[in-house]
Every structure is written in structure tokens, then in C-alpha cells.
Design an enzyme around this catalytic site. Structure first.
Site, PDB file in Angstrom:
ATOM      1  N   LYS A   1       0.884  -1.170   0.000  1.00 62.88           N
ATOM      2  CA  LYS A   1       0.000   0.000   0.000  1.00 62.88           C
ATOM      3  C   LYS A   1       0.915   1.211   0.000  1.00 62.88           C
ATOM      4  O   LYS A   1       1.538   1.530   1.014  1.00 62.88           O
ATOM      5  CB  LYS A   1      -0.916   0.002   1.231  1.00 62.88           C
ATOM      6  CG  LYS A   1      -1.752   1.261   1.337  1.00 62.88           C
ATOM      7  CD  LYS A   1      -2.594   1.302   2.604  1.00 62.88           C
ATOM      8  CE  LYS A   1      -3.032   2.737   2.868  1.00 62.88           C
ATOM      9  NZ  LYS A   1      -3.891   2.850   4.063  1.00 62.88           N
TER      10      LYS A   1
ATOM     11  N   ALA B   1      -9.458   5.305   3.324  1.00 62.88           N
ATOM     12  CA  ALA B   1      -9.349   6.466   4.221  1.00 62.88           C
ATOM     13  C   ALA B   1     -10.604   7.341   4.195  1.00 62.88           C
ATOM     14  O   ALA B   1     -11.246   7.514   3.162  1.00 62.88           O
ATOM     15  CB  ALA B   1      -8.139   7.328   3.883  1.00 62.88           C
ATOM     16  N   GLY B   2     -10.911   7.862   5.358  1.00 64.07           N
ATOM     17  CA  GLY B   2     -12.008   8.807   5.500  1.00 64.07           C
ATOM     18  C   GLY B   2     -13.351   8.193   5.846  1.00 64.07           C
ATOM     19  O   GLY B   2     -14.298   8.902   6.160  1.00 64.07           O
TER      20      GLY B   2
ATOM     21  N   ASN C   1      -9.788   1.766   9.081  1.00 60.98           N
ATOM     22  CA  ASN C   1      -9.126   1.399  10.333  1.00 60.98           C
ATOM     23  C   ASN C   1      -9.746   2.141  11.525  1.00 60.98           C
ATOM     24  O   ASN C   1     -10.369   1.550  12.399  1.00 60.98           O
ATOM     25  CB  ASN C   1      -7.624   1.718  10.219  1.00 60.98           C
ATOM     26  CG  ASN C   1      -6.794   1.162  11.364  1.00 60.98           C
ATOM     27  OD1 ASN C   1      -5.613   0.936  11.212  1.00 60.98           O
ATOM     28  ND2 ASN C   1      -7.361   0.919  12.529  1.00 60.98           N
TER      29      ASN C   1
ATOM     30  N   GLY D   1      -8.356   9.333   8.833  1.00 60.12           N
ATOM     31  CA  GLY D   1      -8.749   9.516  10.226  1.00 60.12           C
ATOM     32  C   GLY D   1      -9.823  10.553  10.466  1.00 60.12           C
ATOM     33  O   GLY D   1     -10.189  10.802  11.611  1.00 60.12           O
TER      34      GLY D   1
END
Lengths: 258, 67
Positions: free
Chosen positions: A96, A184-185, A206, A157
Site C-alpha cells: 500500500k 481512508a475517511g 481502520n 482519520g
């Protein structure tokens, strides 16, 4: 089942291994998510930060495909070296690829990302670039040899969800044969469902799970949201309309007077 | 003697010392690490053939949580 690079996977959820309240909650949450791929990183050993052999042993027990990242790399050189170290340590050619261009919102550096991608693909890596949703950048990444792209939904995040559905939808329409994963997001299961409904092949997240009040329950919620989103995409979501259209038959409307 | 830096920590070594010898002295954790010297990856197979030089910056990385 679906195909991610050379692997067949059941779940369209890819999950991170950071920020959980404890190692055991991490393990339980990742299991509950049903994810077949887990992301991880490399860092200098620091007992207070966890990681190291204990973390590595816990992760191996999960028996998932590993997707190491180059998080924190701000230059092409750093990203390439980190990818090479990850390939040896984790025995995978998947990477990644993150080349961060802006410290404030952790926005990928499109120029560095493309340069690092070209080099790593020439070295035999399967590059999964963490990129913005810019169409031209994504086209150039595909030209460089990427089979998979991972545009952001929102900055890492933030949990803001898909802040530019138009751009993400354009990517999906223009790149029907490329595996697209929103990375992400994502903050809520509904965001993940939205990406899958749009035809995205998967989502990577995550913080939304790890920082939930109950990460294990949230992992289950995401598992269902991803399944629901994909099922909806396959079923065919109705087109939106500007004008109302009654769902109840008009014929035989009571009290109707000509 | 030569001075090298292991994850920014100063270390003194006999001259010559190869990377494999230095690692045997420093005892990193098991097999779960990877090495770069002066920002260049060093494959495990090259540890014995890699001679350390004065001022080398050695990066020893281990698995870590990541998103």
C-alpha cells in the site's frame, strides 16, 4: 468471491491493525469484520508503542493476507526503501504505497506517488497506491501498471465519509476494469455501503472500527454494510429523480372525481 | 574503531565489522526485522557481505500496527 490482484477473497472489507484499545480487541475486531486483508506497517522498535514480535505473532494467528504500507513516507526514496523492507519482512509483493505530500491533511503527493509507483512496479511489486480521486492521476497510475487504485474518501482519520462522490463516481465510470477501493475517511458503515453501492470493489478502513466505543461490534456493522452495499450494487440501485412519482397505483384512487 | 548509528543511537564497533557481526552483538528481536543502511535496503542474504563504515546510519525496522 472477488479477485484482489492474484488472490480470491470473500469479504470486500480491508481493515487496519492500528489504534485499537488493546491487542486482544484488535484480534477480535479484525476477526469480527470478516476482512481477508489486514494492513500493517514497519517502524523502529519502541516497547511503549507496541508492535514488534508480539504484535507480529498476534497478526499471524489471524492468517490473513498482509498489506504492508509505507505510511509516514514523504519522499520517493523513503517509500521505495520501506516497500523493499516490507517485501522481505512480510514476504509479500503487495504494498500500500503512501507518499504524503501535505502534513496537515496527509494528502498524497501525486507526483511522488507516480514516480515511486513506476519504480516499484519495475521491481515486481503489486502496488496499491493510496491516491486522491483525481482522474488524470489515476489514469497515469494505471498507465504505470497499477491494477488496483485506492482513492481517498476523505483525509485519513477524519471519518467524513465520501466527500466527493462525483469524483469517485467518475473514476468508477471511467475505469470499469480497474479494481477500485476507497481508502481512508470512512467513518460510519453507511459510508462503506455508499462506496460499494457506487460499484467500488472494496473499502479499506481502520479508525472507524478501532476508535469505536465497541470496536468488535462496529467491525460486525461494517461487515454487514459492505455486504449490503455490494448486494445493492448487483441488484441495481434505482436512478434518482427530481419529481415525485407515486408508488401506490393511481388507478382506482378513492374519492376521485372527474 | 568506527562509529555507526542504529536507529539514531550511537554505537561503537571494531573496524572492520560486517552487518551480520554487528547484529549478533546488538541482538535484534528474532527474525522479525528488516535493515536499511543510509536509506538503502539491505537484503538479509547480504548481511555477512556488508561491511559497516564509519558514520553509517542503520535503520532496523520491525512489524508495527498500521492502517
Amino acid at each position: 468471491m472477488w479477485q484482489l490482484a492474484d488472490q480470491s477473497l470473500e469479504s470486500r472489507l480491508l481493515i487496519g491493525s492500528a489504534l485499537y484499545p488493546s491487542p486482544s480487541i484488535m484480534q477480535d475486531a479484525i476477526r469480527a469484520s470478516g476482512a481477508g486483508v489486514v494492513t500493517l506497517s514497519l517502524r523502529r522498535q519502541n516497547p511503549s508503542a507496541g508492535g514488534g514480535n508480539d504484535f507480529w505473532a498476534l497478526l499471524r494467528e489471524l492468517d490473513l493476507h498482509l498489506l504492508p504500507n509505507t505510511a509516514g513516507c514523504h519522499s520517493v526514496k523513503e517509500a521505495i526503501t520501506t516497500a523493499q523492507m516490507a517485501r522481505e519482512l512480510f514476504d509479500t509483493r503487495w504494498i500500500k504505497l503512501e507518499v504524503i505530500g501535505d502534513e496537515y491533511n496527509l494528502q498524497p503527493d501525486p507526483f511522488g506517488l507516480l514516480e515511486a509507483t513506476r519504480e516499484l512496479i519495475s521491481q515486481g511489486f503489486e502496488v496499491l497506491p493510496y491516491c486522491t480521486d483525481d482522474l488524470v492521476l489515476c489514469e497515469k497510475l494505471v498507465d504505470a501498471g497499477c491494477r488496483i487504485l485506492m482513492p481517498w474518501g476523505a483525509p485519513i482519520g477524519t471519518g467524513k465519509g465520501l466527500i466527493n462522490p462525483y469524483a469517485l463516481n467518475t473514476l468508477r465510470q471511467r475505469m470499469p476494469d480497474i479494481t477500485l477501493i476507497v481508502d481512508a475517511g470512512i467513518g460510519a458503515p453507511s459510508h462503506a455501503a455508499q462506496a460499494l453501492e457506487m460499484g467500488y470493489d472494496g473499502v479499506l478502513l481502520n479508525t472507524a472500527v478501532a476508535q469505536a466505543s465497541d470496536p468488535v461490534a462496529m467491525a460486525r456493522a461494517f461487515k454487514h454494510a459492505v455486504s449490503a452495499g455490494r448486494l445493492a450494487y448487483e441488484a441495481g440501485v434505482m436512478p434518482a429523480r427530481d419529481m415525485a412519482q407515486p408508488s401506490t397505483p393511481v388507478l382506482g384512487t378513492p374519492f376521485w372525481k372527474p | 574503531m568506527i562509529t555507526v548509528w542504529l536507529n539514531s543511537e550511537q554505537k561503537q564497533l571494531e573496524d572492520p565489522t560486517c552487518l551480520a557481526e554487528a547484529l549478533a552483538r546488538w541482538q535484534p528481536p528474532g527474525e522479525g526485522f528488516a535493515i536499511a543502511i543510509n536509506d538503502v535496503f539491505v537484503p538479509r542474504a547480504n548481511y555477512a557481505a556488508t561491511q559497516l563504515r564509519d558514520g553509517d546510519q542503520i535503520e532496523l525496522l520491525v512489524p508495527m500496527q498500521g492502517g
